[in-house]
Design an enzyme around this catalytic site. Sequence first.
Site, mmCIF file in Angstrom:
data_model
loop_
_atom_site.group_PDB
_atom_site.id
_atom_site.type_symbol
_atom_site.label_atom_id
_atom_site.label_comp_id
_atom_site.label_asym_id
_atom_site.label_seq_id
_atom_site.Cartn_x
_atom_site.Cartn_y
_atom_site.Cartn_z
ATOM 1 N NE ARG A 121 -11.690 -7.508 3.499
ATOM 2 C CZ ARG A 121 -11.573 -6.267 3.038
ATOM 3 N NH1 ARG A 121 -11.089 -6.049 1.847
ATOM 4 N NH2 ARG A 121 -11.951 -5.256 3.777
ATOM 5 C CE1 TYR A 122 -9.817 -12.984 0.468
ATOM 6 C CE2 TYR A 122 -8.237 -11.188 0.657
ATOM 7 C CZ TYR A 122 -9.276 -11.803 -0.002
ATOM 8 O OH TYR A 122 -9.784 -11.237 -1.143
ATOM 9 N NE ARG A 125 -4.573 -14.023 0.615
ATOM 10 C CZ ARG A 125 -5.633 -14.816 0.638
ATOM 11 N NH1 ARG A 125 -5.792 -15.703 1.590
ATOM 12 N NH2 ARG A 125 -6.560 -14.701 -0.293
ATOM 13 C CB CYS A 134 1.642 7.613 -3.727
ATOM 14 S SG CYS A 134 0.764 6.227 -2.980
ATOM 15 C CB CYS A 138 -3.532 6.497 -8.875
ATOM 16 S SG CYS A 138 -1.936 5.683 -8.866
ATOM 17 C CB CYS A 141 -5.977 6.110 -5.336
ATOM 18 S SG CYS A 141 -5.470 5.240 -3.837
ATOM 19 N NE ARG A 143 -5.927 0.538 0.703
ATOM 20 C CZ ARG A 143 -5.009 -0.210 0.098
ATOM 21 N NH1 ARG A 143 -3.918 0.351 -0.391
ATOM 22 N NH2 ARG A 143 -5.164 -1.503 -0.002
ATOM 23 C CG ASP A 302 -12.309 -0.967 -5.455
ATOM 24 O OD1 ASP A 302 -12.929 -2.026 -5.662
ATOM 25 O OD2 ASP A 302 -11.155 -0.920 -5.000
ATOM 26 C CG ASP A 339 -11.363 -5.922 -3.347
ATOM 27 O OD1 ASP A 339 -11.810 -6.783 -2.549
ATOM 28 O OD2 ASP A 339 -10.217 -5.451 -3.267
ATOM 29 C CE LYS A 346 -7.305 -8.192 -4.059
ATOM 30 N NZ LYS A 346 -7.143 -8.320 -2.596
HETATM 31 C C1 LIG Z 1 -6.022 -8.128 -1.904
HETATM 32 C C2 LIG Z 1 -5.921 -8.311 -0.505
HETATM 33 C C3 LIG Z 1 -5.106 -9.303 0.040
HETATM 34 C C4 LIG Z 1 -4.299 -10.263 -0.815
HETATM 35 O O1 LIG Z 1 -5.156 -11.041 -1.582
HETATM 36 P P1 LIG Z 1 -4.570 -12.097 -2.625
HETATM 37 O O2 LIG Z 1 -5.776 -12.541 -3.393
HETATM 38 O O3 LIG Z 1 -3.922 -13.162 -1.835
HETATM 39 O O4 LIG Z 1 -3.583 -11.356 -3.474
HETATM 40 C C5 LIG Z 1 -5.064 -9.439 1.407
HETATM 41 N N1 LIG Z 1 -5.787 -8.633 2.224
HETATM 42 C C6 LIG Z 1 -6.589 -7.676 1.718
HETATM 43 C C7 LIG Z 1 -7.376 -6.845 2.665
HETATM 44 C C8 LIG Z 1 -6.688 -7.480 0.348
HETATM 45 O O5 LIG Z 1 -7.462 -6.518 -0.134
HETATM 46 S S1 SF4 Z 2 -3.321 3.468 -6.355
HETATM 47 FE FE1 SF4 Z 2 -3.310 4.814 -4.534
HETATM 48 S S2 SF4 Z 2 -1.953 3.827 -3.125
HETATM 49 FE FE2 SF4 Z 2 -1.526 2.961 -5.149
HETATM 50 S S3 SF4 Z 2 0.137 4.178 -6.027
HETATM 51 FE FE3 SF4 Z 2 -1.761 5.054 -6.707
HETATM 52 S S4 SF4 Z 2 -2.230 6.662 -5.193
HETATM 53 FE FE4 SF4 Z 2 -0.715 5.327 -4.276
#
Ligand SMILES: *Cc1c(COP(=O)(O)O)cnc(C)c1O
Ligand code: SF4
Length: 438
Positions: A121-122, A125, A134, A138, A141, A143, A302, A339, A346
């Site tokens: 995305r960025y 990174r 996991c 959670c 979560c 996801r 989210d 986000d 973010k």
């Molecule tokens: C959060 C995130 C990152 C890392 O973001 P930082 O602001 O550098 O911590 C990288 N890729 C994705 C898709 C993210 O959601």
């Molecule tokens: S937030 Fe989602 S991915 Fe993270 S530890 Fe909890 S269940 Fe696992």
Amino acid sequence: MIYNSRQQNIAQLIENDPLKSKWKNWKWQLRHAVKSLDKFEELLGVQFSNSEREELKKTFNKFPLAITPYYLSLIDKKNFRNDPVFKQSFGGIEELITLKSEHEDPLSEERDSPVEGITHRYPDRVLFHVSNICSMYCRHCTRKRKVGDIDFVPSKEQLKKGIDYIANTPQVRDVLLSGGDPFMLPDDKIDWLLSEIGAIPHVEIIRIGTRMPVVLPYRITDNLVSILKKYQPLWINTHFNHPNEITASAKEALAKLADGGFPLGNQSVLLADVNDCPRIMKSLLHKLVQNRVRPYYLYQCDLSEGLSHFRTPVGKGIEIMESLVGHTSGFARPTYVIDAPGGGGKIPVMPNYIISWSTNKVVLRNYEGVITTYKEPDRYEQKMCDRECENCNLDLNLNEVDETRAIGIEKLLSDTDGTISLIPEDNERILRRDEDAG
Ligand SMILES: *Cc1c(COP(=O)(O)O)cnc(C)c1O
Ligand code: SF4
């Protein structure tokens, strides 16, 4: 106390006459993770009504249940419905409610995925999903729909696709391993994965996002730490949401990681009825820094499916930030972020501190409400940057400096880029111009 009476009772119910060493064995904890309603009732010693049981079963069919015996032992049985660990791990029938504004993949992680497992995305990174499981699921979560869906640990061949993508994408300098939980992988696979990624010349740092110190601190073994140590610089981020989670066992795990030399960060999620209170949040942040963990992000919850009961207004997050800035150590304060739905990344959100501005003065307010002025320099020689670095009076005699062109708002500020406005793709006024011209 690492092994208290509550934990002893739970261990006793799982296995007759268990040894203390078993409780602290992470594989034993995983083997006995609570995955059914019946088991939960038995181990906590509570009972739900028949009608509630029906609804709860529907909930767990949709979103699986898993709680490590350790994390379960943090729940206060006497007041369990109000317990922050209960709310994060057991959830409830509110999860069956789906709103129109909610999505399975609110952050469009899949649309920004060039190969399976990678979200790019960025610019510099990537997020690399290296496990789908996991030790504790959670309830909040992001996801949710993906994690734990099918217990799925990617094979080396599948992981290799992600590794190849990183190796073939030279702008990636920072690789964030996430999941699921990367520490669900066995030690030798973690070793292999880190050695593969660490061997890519343009990867400068690796980060691991894990909830193990919170939900299964015994996973942080000496063996794991000695493997991780080979791959410095390695940053580790964890996910504490409530001060009750900082137990003797959690502290021991954090100390091992900090002593191992890894910078530690924490990402919390702002959750209604769990931590949406300045006093709880401050207590959590203070405990984190006492354990050498730097609060990193506080996430607005989210728009994932079934999370409406956890969401607070954004104002609650701003109120919490207001209670932190100036009131506590700067490094105890996370950055509050939303986000962006749809994959914008973010976005930091803060109370406003700039009140007004003239050509030579800024009017600011502090945390006490004092309004003050900062006098700007009368003379400041504008650096009109044309990227002719040889003729510049700054000394940019460096190798490996950032060569990327400005993007986004940065472009509007740039002296070398002629862009004067950013216009939405479907802006009607501009479309009309194009039609007229055509
Ligand atoms: C959060 C995130 C990152 C890392 O973001 P930082 O602001 O550098 O911590 C990288 N890729 C994705 C898709 C993210 O959601
Ligand atoms: S937030 Fe989602 S991915 Fe993270 S530890 Fe909890 S269940 Fe696992």
